[in-house]
Design a protein around this motif. Structure first.
Motif, PDB file in Angstrom:
ATOM      1  N   GLY A 145       0.787  -1.225   0.000  1.00  0.00           N
ATOM      2  CA  GLY A 145       0.000   0.000   0.000  1.00  0.00           C
ATOM      3  C   GLY A 145       0.816   1.270   0.000  1.00  0.00           C
ATOM      4  O   GLY A 145       0.262   2.361  -0.124  1.00  0.00           O
ATOM      5  N   ARG A 146       2.169   1.151   0.110  1.00  0.00           N
ATOM      6  CA  ARG A 146       3.005   2.360   0.101  1.00  0.00           C
ATOM      7  C   ARG A 146       4.409   2.039  -0.393  1.00  0.00           C
ATOM      8  O   ARG A 146       5.119   1.258   0.213  1.00  0.00           O
ATOM      9  CB  ARG A 146       3.085   2.963   1.508  1.00  0.00           C
ATOM     10  N   LEU A 147       4.794   2.630  -1.518  1.00  0.00           N
ATOM     11  CA  LEU A 147       6.164   2.577  -1.998  1.00  0.00           C
ATOM     12  C   LEU A 147       6.730   3.985  -1.960  1.00  0.00           C
ATOM     13  O   LEU A 147       6.177   4.897  -2.591  1.00  0.00           O
ATOM     14  CB  LEU A 147       6.243   2.038  -3.432  1.00  0.00           C
ATOM     15  N   PHE A 148       7.805   4.181  -1.211  1.00  0.00           N
ATOM     16  CA  PHE A 148       8.366   5.502  -0.980  1.00  0.00           C
ATOM     17  C   PHE A 148       7.240   6.448  -0.545  1.00  0.00           C
ATOM     18  O   PHE A 148       6.624   6.208   0.481  1.00  0.00           O
ATOM     19  CB  PHE A 148       9.150   5.997  -2.191  1.00  0.00           C
ATOM     20  N   THR A 149       6.939   7.492  -1.307  1.00  0.00           N
ATOM     21  CA  THR A 149       5.894   8.430  -0.879  1.00  0.00           C
ATOM     22  C   THR A 149       4.568   8.214  -1.600  1.00  0.00           C
ATOM     23  O   THR A 149       3.632   9.005  -1.422  1.00  0.00           O
ATOM     24  CB  THR A 149       6.354   9.879  -1.102  1.00  0.00           C
ATOM     25  N   THR A 150       4.470   7.170  -2.420  1.00  0.00           N
ATOM     26  CA  THR A 150       3.233   6.903  -3.149  1.00  0.00           C
ATOM     27  C   THR A 150       2.326   6.010  -2.311  1.00  0.00           C
ATOM     28  O   THR A 150       2.694   4.886  -1.957  1.00  0.00           O
ATOM     29  CB  THR A 150       3.519   6.224  -4.499  1.00  0.00           C
ATOM     30  N   LEU A 151       1.149   6.515  -1.994  1.00  0.00           N
ATOM     31  CA  LEU A 151       0.186   5.798  -1.168  1.00  0.00           C
ATOM     32  C   LEU A 151      -0.959   5.288  -2.035  1.00  0.00           C
ATOM     33  O   LEU A 151      -1.499   6.031  -2.855  1.00  0.00           O
ATOM     34  CB  LEU A 151      -0.369   6.713  -0.076  1.00  0.00           C
ATOM     35  N   GLU A 152      -1.336   4.035  -1.848  1.00  0.00           N
ATOM     36  CA  GLU A 152      -2.456   3.455  -2.577  1.00  0.00           C
ATOM     37  C   GLU A 152      -3.761   3.669  -1.814  1.00  0.00           C
ATOM     38  O   GLU A 152      -3.763   3.758  -0.576  1.00  0.00           O
ATOM     39  CB  GLU A 152      -2.257   1.952  -2.762  1.00  0.00           C
ATOM     40  N   ARG A 153      -4.846   3.717  -2.546  1.00  0.00           N
ATOM     41  CA  ARG A 153      -6.161   3.695  -1.920  1.00  0.00           C
ATOM     42  C   ARG A 153      -6.525   2.259  -1.589  1.00  0.00           C
ATOM     43  O   ARG A 153      -6.167   1.327  -2.301  1.00  0.00           O
ATOM     44  CB  ARG A 153      -7.200   4.334  -2.839  1.00  0.00           C
ATOM     45  N   ASP A 154      -7.231   2.092  -0.488  1.00  0.00           N
ATOM     46  CA  ASP A 154      -7.626   0.761  -0.034  1.00  0.00           C
ATOM     47  C   ASP A 154      -8.953   0.381  -0.673  1.00  0.00           C
ATOM     48  O   ASP A 154      -9.996   0.963  -0.367  1.00  0.00           O
ATOM     49  CB  ASP A 154      -7.748   0.763   1.491  1.00  0.00           C
ATOM     50  N   HIS A 155      -8.921  -0.609  -1.565  1.00  0.00           N
ATOM     51  CA  HIS A 155     -10.163  -1.136  -2.124  1.00  0.00           C
ATOM     52  C   HIS A 155     -10.215  -2.650  -1.930  1.00  0.00           C
ATOM     53  O   HIS A 155     -10.766  -3.378  -2.759  1.00  0.00           O
ATOM     54  CB  HIS A 155     -10.322  -0.748  -3.607  1.00  0.00           C
ATOM     55  N   GLY A 156      -9.611  -3.107  -0.826  1.00  0.00           N
ATOM     56  CA  GLY A 156      -9.658  -4.517  -0.482  1.00  0.00           C
ATOM     57  C   GLY A 156      -8.582  -5.371  -1.098  1.00  0.00           C
ATOM     58  O   GLY A 156      -8.607  -6.598  -0.949  1.00  0.00           O
ATOM     59  N   GLN A 157      -7.607  -4.745  -1.775  1.00  0.00           N
ATOM     60  CA  GLN A 157      -6.588  -5.541  -2.481  1.00  0.00           C
ATOM     61  C   GLN A 157      -5.616  -6.233  -1.529  1.00  0.00           C
ATOM     62  O   GLN A 157      -4.932  -7.179  -1.921  1.00  0.00           O
ATOM     63  CB  GLN A 157      -5.812  -4.655  -3.480  1.00  0.00           C
ATOM     64  N   TYR A 158      -5.562  -5.767  -0.281  1.00  0.00           N
ATOM     65  CA  TYR A 158      -4.660  -6.382   0.694  1.00  0.00           C
ATOM     66  C   TYR A 158      -5.442  -6.863   1.914  1.00  0.00           C
ATOM     67  O   TYR A 158      -5.040  -6.655   3.053  1.00  0.00           O
ATOM     68  CB  TYR A 158      -3.569  -5.384   1.104  1.00  0.00           C
ATOM     69  N   ASN A 159      -6.549  -7.513   1.660  1.00  0.00           N
ATOM     70  CA  ASN A 159      -7.398  -8.005   2.750  1.00  0.00           C
ATOM     71  C   ASN A 159      -7.102  -9.457   3.121  1.00  0.00           C
ATOM     72  O   ASN A 159      -7.937 -10.131   3.712  1.00  0.00           O
ATOM     73  CB  ASN A 159      -8.882  -7.851   2.391  1.00  0.00           C
ATOM     74  N   ASP A 160      -5.933  -9.923   2.764  1.00  0.00           N
ATOM     75  CA  ASP A 160      -5.537 -11.283   3.108  1.00  0.00           C
ATOM     76  C   ASP A 160      -4.518 -11.250   4.244  1.00  0.00           C
ATOM     77  O   ASP A 160      -3.540 -10.512   4.181  1.00  0.00           O
ATOM     78  CB  ASP A 160      -4.922 -11.988   1.895  1.00  0.00           C
ATOM     79  N   PRO A 161      -4.717 -12.047   5.297  1.00  0.00           N
ATOM     80  CA  PRO A 161      -3.685 -12.157   6.330  1.00  0.00           C
ATOM     81  C   PRO A 161      -2.459 -12.810   5.727  1.00  0.00           C
ATOM     82  O   PRO A 161      -2.568 -13.747   4.912  1.00  0.00           O
ATOM     83  CB  PRO A 161      -4.338 -13.032   7.395  1.00  0.00           C
TER      84      PRO A 161
END
Length: 337
Positions: A145-161
């Motif tokens: 969700g974050r590379l250097f200063t670029t932040l992603e919006r959360d749309h469930g793409q990282y909802n896996d433990p």
């Protein structure tokens, strides 16, 4: 599992006024909330005594920094699980239970973090931890969700433990037994990257670090030091070199350190071109401090150092993927082994 949520405060009365209500409201069950005051000179202690007399307060005699402040506070707290929680975090209902349950499921899981979103942009991953931390082979930290200063919006793409490399110190759950085994955070770090060092040592000792998407918190970030601050630059560059020196396998150590030093000098001259002379100077000051620190780091290195790369380290150069290939999302660069 008896859990202690420990908030380290330093002159943070305004943050406590703003965020402590959510913590006390949504922290239930076999969990206590403790405020560890790091020698505040504002009226934080008076505020806590007046508004939260039911909370335990540990008053340290001076500002020991994030790392040693937590070491001294947690040494006075009996619990099965510690939660290191920043004072600028808003928690949500049921934020503790799923993370503790995930820790309990696997004896080898020692550290876990919830999903961190921005307080002011609540659909966007937060810089300090996102959906779990990783690191590349040259020591550059990044997050799902974050590379250097670029932040992603959360749309469930990282909802896996999943297993991660490091958990954010903004909300880090850690088994107390492992905390004691590893000796807590490295107090010499003072602040910044001490949680990455702790998680790396945990991995070198055979433990897992994980991410729990079922728990969400909202983090302001930069409450103590703003993002553009020469002292913060100094700590980040010095501590980054230190965690590489302490934790890299011997066969990679000198090659990686040499290249990383050159990349740091490139960053320093970038600061100069951006007319940030104090931050330019901070990079060189950080390297001088690191070199003086090496004899002490050498002792620590041989206590925890491991001979093989640990899981969830990104083997590619993040700088090339991000700046040259224009890959700005975690999913573009990291393929799970």
């Amino acid at each position: 599992m008896h859990t202690a949520v420990v908030i380290l405060n330093w002159n943070g009365k305004k943050m406590l006024e703003r965020f402590l209500p959510s913590v006390t409201a949504h922290t239930t069950g076999d969990t206590e909330v403790v405020i560890a005051d790091n020698g505040s000179t504002d009226d934080s202690l008076a505020f806590l005594a007046s508004e939260y007399p039911m909370l335990r307060v540990i008053a340290l005699d001076t500002n020991y920094g994030f790392a040693e402040g937590y070491n001294r506070a947690l040494a006075q707290i009996e619990a099965d699980c510690y939660v290191l929680l920043n004072d600028d975090v808003e928690v949500t209902p049921g934020w503790i239970e799923p993370v503790v349950a995930q820790l309990e499921r696997n004896p080898q899981t020692a550290v876990c973090q919830p999903k961190l979103l921005m307080y002011d942009q609540r659909d966007t991953f937060e810089y300090a931890g996102g959906a779990g931390g990783f690191i590349d082979k040259y020591g550059y930290p990044f997050c799902r969700g974050r590379l250097f200063t670029t932040l992603e919006r959360d749309h469930g793409q990282y909802n896996d433990p999943c297993e991660i490399f490091w958990a954010s110190g903004a909300a880090m759950f850690v088994k107390a037994s492992v905390w004691r085994e590893l000796g807590g955070l490295d107090g010499d770090f003072f602040a910044h990257m001490e949680e990455i060092d702790f998680c790396w040592r945990a991995k070198n000792a055979g433990y897992r670090v994980e991410y729990c998407p079922e728990s969400t918190i909202y983090h302001v970030g930069g409450g103590t030091l703003p993002k553009s601050n020469p002292h913060k630059t100094f700590l980040n560059f010095r501590n980054n070199m230190a965690l590489l020196y302490k934790n890299l396998p011997q066969k990679r150590l000198h090659r990686v350190l040499a290249l990383r030093m050159m990349l740091d000098y490139v960053a320093a001259f970038k600061f100069l071109l951006e007319r940030k002379p104090q931050e330019y100077k901070a990079v060189f000051d950080a390297h001088r401090a690191f070199r003086k620190w090496v004899p002490r780091l050498k002792v620590k290195r041989y206590r925890w150092q491991h001979q093989q790369p640990v899981s969830c380290m990104f083997n590619g150069p993040l700088l090339i993927h991000y700046y040259l290939l224009r890959q700005t999302r975690f999913s573009q660069i990291y393929k799970r082994q």
